[in-house]
Design a protein around this motif. Structure first.
Motif, mmCIF file in Angstrom:
data_model
loop_
_atom_site.group_PDB
_atom_site.id
_atom_site.type_symbol
_atom_site.label_atom_id
_atom_site.label_comp_id
_atom_site.label_asym_id
_atom_site.label_seq_id
_atom_site.Cartn_x
_atom_site.Cartn_y
_atom_site.Cartn_z
ATOM 1 N N GLY A 297 0.818 -1.219 0.000
ATOM 2 C CA GLY A 297 0.000 0.000 0.000
ATOM 3 C C GLY A 297 0.848 1.263 0.000
ATOM 4 O O GLY A 297 1.794 1.395 -0.778
ATOM 5 N N ILE A 298 0.508 2.196 0.923
ATOM 6 C CA ILE A 298 1.237 3.471 0.916
ATOM 7 C C ILE A 298 2.670 3.335 1.416
ATOM 8 O O ILE A 298 3.456 4.267 1.271
ATOM 9 C CB ILE A 298 0.499 4.580 1.716
ATOM 10 C CG1 ILE A 298 0.421 4.229 3.216
ATOM 11 C CG2 ILE A 298 -0.865 4.887 1.121
ATOM 12 C CD1 ILE A 298 0.062 5.421 4.087
ATOM 13 N N GLY A 299 3.007 2.173 1.979
ATOM 14 C CA GLY A 299 4.415 1.929 2.335
ATOM 15 C C GLY A 299 5.292 2.115 1.100
ATOM 16 O O GLY A 299 6.404 2.645 1.177
ATOM 17 N N SER B 241 -5.761 -13.062 6.212
ATOM 18 C CA SER B 241 -5.137 -13.607 7.420
ATOM 19 C C SER B 241 -4.049 -12.678 7.968
ATOM 20 O O SER B 241 -3.660 -12.793 9.121
ATOM 21 C CB SER B 241 -4.484 -14.956 7.108
ATOM 22 O OG SER B 241 -3.397 -14.747 6.221
ATOM 23 N N ASN B 242 -3.553 -11.774 7.133
ATOM 24 C CA ASN B 242 -2.445 -10.885 7.499
ATOM 25 C C ASN B 242 -1.172 -11.671 7.839
ATOM 26 O O ASN B 242 -0.282 -11.168 8.517
ATOM 27 C CB ASN B 242 -2.817 -9.993 8.686
ATOM 28 C CG ASN B 242 -2.342 -8.560 8.483
ATOM 29 O OD1 ASN B 242 -2.007 -8.166 7.368
ATOM 30 N ND2 ASN B 242 -2.294 -7.803 9.556
ATOM 31 N N GLN B 243 -1.116 -12.915 7.307
ATOM 32 C CA GLN B 243 -0.005 -13.793 7.686
ATOM 33 C C GLN B 243 1.353 -13.224 7.291
ATOM 34 O O GLN B 243 2.323 -13.297 8.060
ATOM 35 C CB GLN B 243 -0.197 -15.157 7.015
ATOM 36 C CG GLN B 243 0.782 -16.207 7.524
ATOM 37 C CD GLN B 243 0.909 -17.372 6.564
ATOM 38 O OE1 GLN B 243 -0.068 -17.743 5.904
ATOM 39 N NE2 GLN B 243 2.103 -17.948 6.482
ATOM 40 N N ILE C 183 6.629 -11.198 8.663
ATOM 41 C CA ILE C 183 7.735 -10.283 8.339
ATOM 42 C C ILE C 183 7.988 -9.308 9.492
ATOM 43 O O ILE C 183 9.090 -9.256 10.043
ATOM 44 C CB ILE C 183 7.454 -9.517 7.024
ATOM 45 C CG1 ILE C 183 7.339 -10.501 5.846
ATOM 46 C CG2 ILE C 183 8.559 -8.485 6.761
ATOM 47 C CD1 ILE C 183 6.828 -9.895 4.550
ATOM 48 N N LEU C 184 6.957 -8.577 9.898
ATOM 49 C CA LEU C 184 7.206 -7.499 10.874
ATOM 50 C C LEU C 184 7.435 -8.049 12.282
ATOM 51 O O LEU C 184 8.449 -7.746 12.916
ATOM 52 C CB LEU C 184 6.050 -6.498 10.862
ATOM 53 C CG LEU C 184 6.274 -5.243 11.712
ATOM 54 C CD1 LEU C 184 7.611 -4.586 11.402
ATOM 55 C CD2 LEU C 184 5.149 -4.247 11.519
ATOM 56 N N LEU C 185 6.497 -8.905 12.749
ATOM 57 C CA LEU C 185 6.710 -9.475 14.090
ATOM 58 C C LEU C 185 7.934 -10.382 14.063
ATOM 59 O O LEU C 185 8.709 -10.438 15.017
ATOM 60 C CB LEU C 185 5.474 -10.239 14.568
ATOM 61 C CG LEU C 185 4.226 -9.375 14.839
ATOM 62 C CD1 LEU C 185 3.076 -10.233 15.363
ATOM 63 C CD2 LEU C 185 4.525 -8.248 15.824
ATOM 64 N N ILE D 23 -1.598 10.488 -2.603
ATOM 65 C CA ILE D 23 -1.870 11.518 -1.581
ATOM 66 C C ILE D 23 -1.408 11.089 -0.187
ATOM 67 O O ILE D 23 -1.768 11.712 0.805
ATOM 68 C CB ILE D 23 -3.368 11.890 -1.534
ATOM 69 C CG1 ILE D 23 -4.221 10.628 -1.321
ATOM 70 C CG2 ILE D 23 -3.783 12.656 -2.777
ATOM 71 C CD1 ILE D 23 -5.662 10.926 -0.927
ATOM 72 N N ALA D 24 -0.632 10.005 -0.108
ATOM 73 C CA ALA D 24 -0.167 9.555 1.220
ATOM 74 C C ALA D 24 0.774 10.589 1.823
ATOM 75 O O ALA D 24 1.630 11.152 1.131
ATOM 76 C CB ALA D 24 0.555 8.223 1.081
ATOM 77 N N ASN D 25 0.611 10.815 3.100
ATOM 78 C CA ASN D 25 1.443 11.770 3.827
ATOM 79 C C ASN D 25 2.808 11.127 4.138
ATOM 80 O O ASN D 25 2.871 10.133 4.864
ATOM 81 C CB ASN D 25 0.713 12.130 5.127
ATOM 82 C CG ASN D 25 1.483 13.061 6.007
ATOM 83 O OD1 ASN D 25 2.632 13.381 5.731
ATOM 84 N ND2 ASN D 25 0.853 13.497 7.080
ATOM 85 N N PRO D 26 3.887 11.689 3.624
ATOM 86 C CA PRO D 26 5.205 11.070 3.857
ATOM 87 C C PRO D 26 5.906 11.535 5.142
ATOM 88 O O PRO D 26 7.006 11.087 5.431
ATOM 89 C CB PRO D 26 6.007 11.531 2.635
ATOM 90 C CG PRO D 26 5.434 12.873 2.297
ATOM 91 C CD PRO D 26 3.975 12.863 2.726
#
Ligand SMILES: NC(=O)c1ccc[n+]([C@@H]2O[C@H](COP(=O)([O-])OP(=O)(O)OC[C@H]3O[C@@H](n4cnc5c(N)ncnc54)[C@H](O)[C@@H]3O)[C@@H](O)[C@H]2O)c1
Length: 363
Positions: A22-24, A92-94, A99-101, A299-302
């Motif tokens: 996404g905006i990442g 599932s957000n697996q 990755i992050l956790l 339009i993502a805020n950086p």
């Protein structure tokens, strides 16, 4: 005085870049450009290596965190610049959890540092508050608590189903985060430190936090430390944030209370964070998620990502560059150069141009 403990202060750095989803993918390149602009005049040798870990790779190749990734990041990079993970196609957000956790736990990044600073009075929802009233650091324990995934189901998918989620607190884990908070307060000559828990209701973990807090605080008589239950802390933070310099708490409470603090200083779009193991490869990420509702719209805020890259610069020991990155965001806020979430009409690219121009003029 830098907010973040330094890794090495060396003349060069290798930075792994994981934009994610996404905006990442939109804000991370802005952060990289700003780091490059801030570092250019001092001729800092910087190497960025991009990794495409995220939902697309997971859906395409069924890979989340590739084998050997943790060791490679640990041994070959000084720091990791991270965007955000989360994609509606992966319910599932697996991939995000792996990755992050995975990186937080396997790199043992036990300090989640979330500095909150009101950079322009326009952005706080509180009345009669000035920038100097909101300047605090939340230290969240980042490797234990309710986020370790210990638990299970009993009689799943039946009317008698039970779900158990265990709250894991080790003496070592509690002590190192509390000590880190006291060290930070001492080094920065900050007087007011608050440890928060829910020891009146969650008595076992709470008792451990209380005993460790008591033992560690005795070593720091110059710090005026106190304890608040987490519900009281939430009320007090909203009522009078000026009474706090440093807050230390567990993984779950820290997650929530740092979002509340961030909101007092302008919201998710302005909130940076650092996941640190002092002296080791650490990971830097804006607090916000992948914002699928605005992803791809430009339009993502950086600002959150750019302020995050300032923390990364501090970690490398490059304090002038870190200062300049924060000043560039302050200047944009003063000049009303913002994306729509902060009431402006600029695109991500226009804000990015403003920041890089500012940095090339002011470094
Ligand atoms: N660290 C992370 O990677 C992280 C953190 C939080 C959420 N997530 C994931 O992100 C996805 C979306 O979650 P969410 O909607 O709860 O949180 P979110 O932070 O992505 O978005 C919340 C709201 O804030 C807005 N917003 C957030 N960041 C913004 C920015 N930089 N510029 C402009 N607007 C911004 C979004 O448009 C949305 O309206 C989910 O998959 C969630 O799991 C990831």
């Amino acid at each position: 005085m830098p907010a973040i403990p330094q890794r090495n202060g060396g003349p060069s750095a290798r930075i792994a870049v994981i934009p994610g989803d996404g905006i990442g993918k939109e804000v991370t390149p802005v952060a990289v450009k700003c780091i490059q602009a801030a570092a250019a005049k001092r001729h800092r040798p910087l190497e960025f290596v991009n990794f495409d870990w995220g939902a697309d790779k997971f859906l395409r190749e069924n890979i989340t965190l590739p084998a050997g990734a943790v060791e490679m990041l640990r041994d070959e990079f000084d720091a990791i610049l991270f965007g955000a993970l989360g994609d509606p196609r992966v319910s599932s957000n697996q991939h995000a959890a792996d990755i992050l956790l995975g990186l937080r736990f396997k790199l043992d990044l036990f300090v989640n540092a979330r500095p909150t600073e009101l950079l322009h009075a326009r952005y706080t929802p509180l009345r009669d508050v000035t920038c100097s009233d909101i300047r605090l650091m939340v230290f969240r324990e980042n490797t234990e608590g309710l986020y370790v995934g210990v638990g299970g189901f009993y009689k799943k998918d039946t009317p008698d189903e039970i779900a158990v989620e265990e709250d894991v607190n080790s003496r070592k884990g509690v002590e190192r985060i509390i000590r880190h908070a006291f060290e930070y307060a001492r080094t920065h000559k900050l007087k007011r430190l608050c440890m928060s828990d829910k020891s009146n209701a969650m008595t076992h973990a709470g008792n451990l936090w209380q005993r460790v807090f008591k033992a560690v605080r005795a070593e720091y008589p110059e710090v005026d430390s106190r304890h608040l239950f987490i519900d009281t802390l939430a009320m007090e933070l909203a009522r009078d944030p000026g009474q706090f310099d440093v807050i230390v708490t567990n993984n779950l409470f820290g997650d929530i209370i740092s979002d509340l603090a961030a909101q007092l200083a302008g919201g998710l779009g302005l909130a940076p964070s650092a996941n640190i193991h002092p002296g080791r490869t650490s990971l830097f990420e804006p607090v916000h998620g992948s914002a699928p509702n605005i992803a791809g719209k430009g339009i993502a805020n950086p600002f959150g990502a750019v302020l995050t890259s300032g923390l990364l610069m501090e970690f490398l020991g490059w304090n002038d560059e870190a200062h300049a990155l924060k000043q560039s965001v302050k200047s944009a806020l003063n000049d009303n150069i913002t994306t729509p979430d902060l009431g402006g009409s600029q695109s991500t690219a226009e804000v990015s141009d403003y920041l890089t121009n500012y940095l090339s003029k002011h470094m």
